[in-house]
Enzyme design. Structure first.
Site, short mmCIF file in Angstrom:
data_model
loop_
_atom_site.label_atom_id
_atom_site.label_comp_id
_atom_site.label_asym_id
_atom_site.label_seq_id
_atom_site.Cartn_x
_atom_site.Cartn_y
_atom_site.Cartn_z
N ASN A 1 -5.54 2.23 -13.02
CA ASN A 1 -4.54 1.31 -12.47
C ASN A 1 -3.17 1.96 -12.59
O ASN A 1 -2.93 2.76 -13.48
CB ASN A 1 -4.57 0.01 -13.29
CG ASN A 1 -3.55 -1.02 -12.81
OD1 ASN A 1 -3.45 -1.30 -11.61
ND2 ASN A 1 -2.80 -1.59 -13.74
N ALA B 1 8.89 7.04 -8.60
CA ALA B 1 8.16 7.76 -9.65
C ALA B 1 6.66 7.50 -9.55
O ALA B 1 5.84 8.41 -9.74
CB ALA B 1 8.69 7.35 -11.02
N HIS C 1 0.79 0.80 -13.10
CA HIS C 1 1.59 -0.37 -13.49
C HIS C 1 3.06 0.05 -13.59
O HIS C 1 3.37 1.13 -14.13
CB HIS C 1 1.10 -0.89 -14.85
CG HIS C 1 1.83 -2.12 -15.28
ND1 HIS C 1 1.61 -3.36 -14.71
CD2 HIS C 1 2.81 -2.30 -16.21
CE1 HIS C 1 2.41 -4.25 -15.27
NE2 HIS C 1 3.14 -3.63 -16.18
N GLY D 1 0.78 -1.23 0.00
CA GLY D 1 0.00 0.00 0.00
C GLY D 1 0.81 1.28 0.00
O GLY D 1 0.33 2.32 0.45
C1 GRF Z 1 3.30 -1.11 -7.59
O1 GRF Z 1 4.55 -1.33 -8.16
C2 GRF Z 1 2.24 -0.97 -8.65
O2 GRF Z 1 2.71 -0.34 -9.81
C3 GRF Z 1 1.87 -2.39 -8.94
O3 GRF Z 1 1.91 -3.03 -7.68
C4 GRF Z 1 2.81 -2.36 -6.83
C5 GRF Z 1 2.05 -1.98 -5.60
O4 GRF Z 1 2.89 -1.46 -4.58
N1 GRF Z 1 0.62 -2.48 -9.62
P1 GRF Z 1 2.26 -0.82 -3.30
O5 GRF Z 1 1.35 -1.86 -2.66
O6 GRF Z 1 1.49 0.41 -3.71
O7 GRF Z 1 3.41 -0.49 -2.40
#
Ligand code: GRF
Length: 227
Positions: free
Chosen positions: A112, A178, A114, A16
């Protein structure tokens, strides 16, 4: 039209850190947009603890594959999210595939983040695959969610360099830093009505309001640049 209140529901499965960045950024910006609830498919997601500390309501929709197939899970999930009446649904590390039926319940409202410069490296382990492929630029993408995994109209991207000696962790951290800037900037712009989806036949792409190109805080004009 900018509304007085703009409710964001964030879906997570784990750490999170993007949720945290989003909450903190919206607070600092004194935005009408707020994360009004966090939903997870995992009760042990660390991001839920952060939400609780912040006083943000949380909800767990467990995925038990023995009792629920993905369609059924998505139906329960959509009902739970719908009850929260979101203006925007943000998938931030949500490790389940949302179905067409889920997306139809929230048209043009699901985004989303990514960890790659889409359309390159869709799916899992994007950072590792970027490294293995020898690309010199990696990055992250915020996009509207389409039925196909890690596809849909691109809202914003940020590029980071792949440096000599990088491993998956060091590159992953650079991309994540980023992400923590890009996701809040993109969500803020959406909440302010500055992001429009333009459909043309079967394809769709995002048009950004011209004001974003001159707004140093929005950073959405940094496509191909650095944050
Ligand atoms: C992030 O790298 C996001 O781009 C991907 O999952 C990861 C989630 O990280 N979809 P976090 O739980 O927000 O620390």
């Amino acid at each position: 039209m900018v509304k007085d209140r703009y409710d964001i529901v964030v879906l997570i499965s784990g750490r999170g850190s993007n949720l945290r960045a989003l909450v903190k950024h919206l607070q600092a910006a004194n935005s009408a947009a707020t994360v009004s609830a966090v939903v997870s498919d995992r009760a042990d997601a660390a991001g839920l603890r952060f939400a609780e500390e912040e006083g943000i309501p949380t909800c767990v929709v467990p995925r038990n594959s023995k009792t629920l197939n993905n369609q059924e899970f998505n139906s329960v999930l959509a009902d739970a999210v719908n009850r929260l009446k979101p203006d925007l649904v943000v998938l931030a590390g949500f490790m389940r595939i949302v179905t067409k039926e889920f997306l139809q319940r929230f048209p043009n409202k699901v985004v989303n983040i990514h960890p790659s410069l889409l359309p390159a490296f869709r799916g899992l382990h994007a950072q590792r695959r970027a490294l293995e492929s020898g690309v010199r630029l990696a990055g992250c993408t915020v996009h509207y969610v389409a039925e196909e995994v890690d596809a849909g109209p691109i809202i914003a991207q940020a590029a980071v360099p792949v440096l000599p000696g990088d491993d998956e962790d060091s590159l992953g951290e650079r991309i994540l830093a980023a992400e923590h800037k890009l996701l809040p900037a993109a969500v803020l712009a959406i909440s302010e009505g500055l992001v429009t989806i333009e459909h043309s036949g079967k394809s769709a792409k995002v048009r950004l309001d011209a004001s974003l190109s001159t707004d140093p805080d929005a950073k959405l004009a940094s496509i191909g640049g650095t944050l």
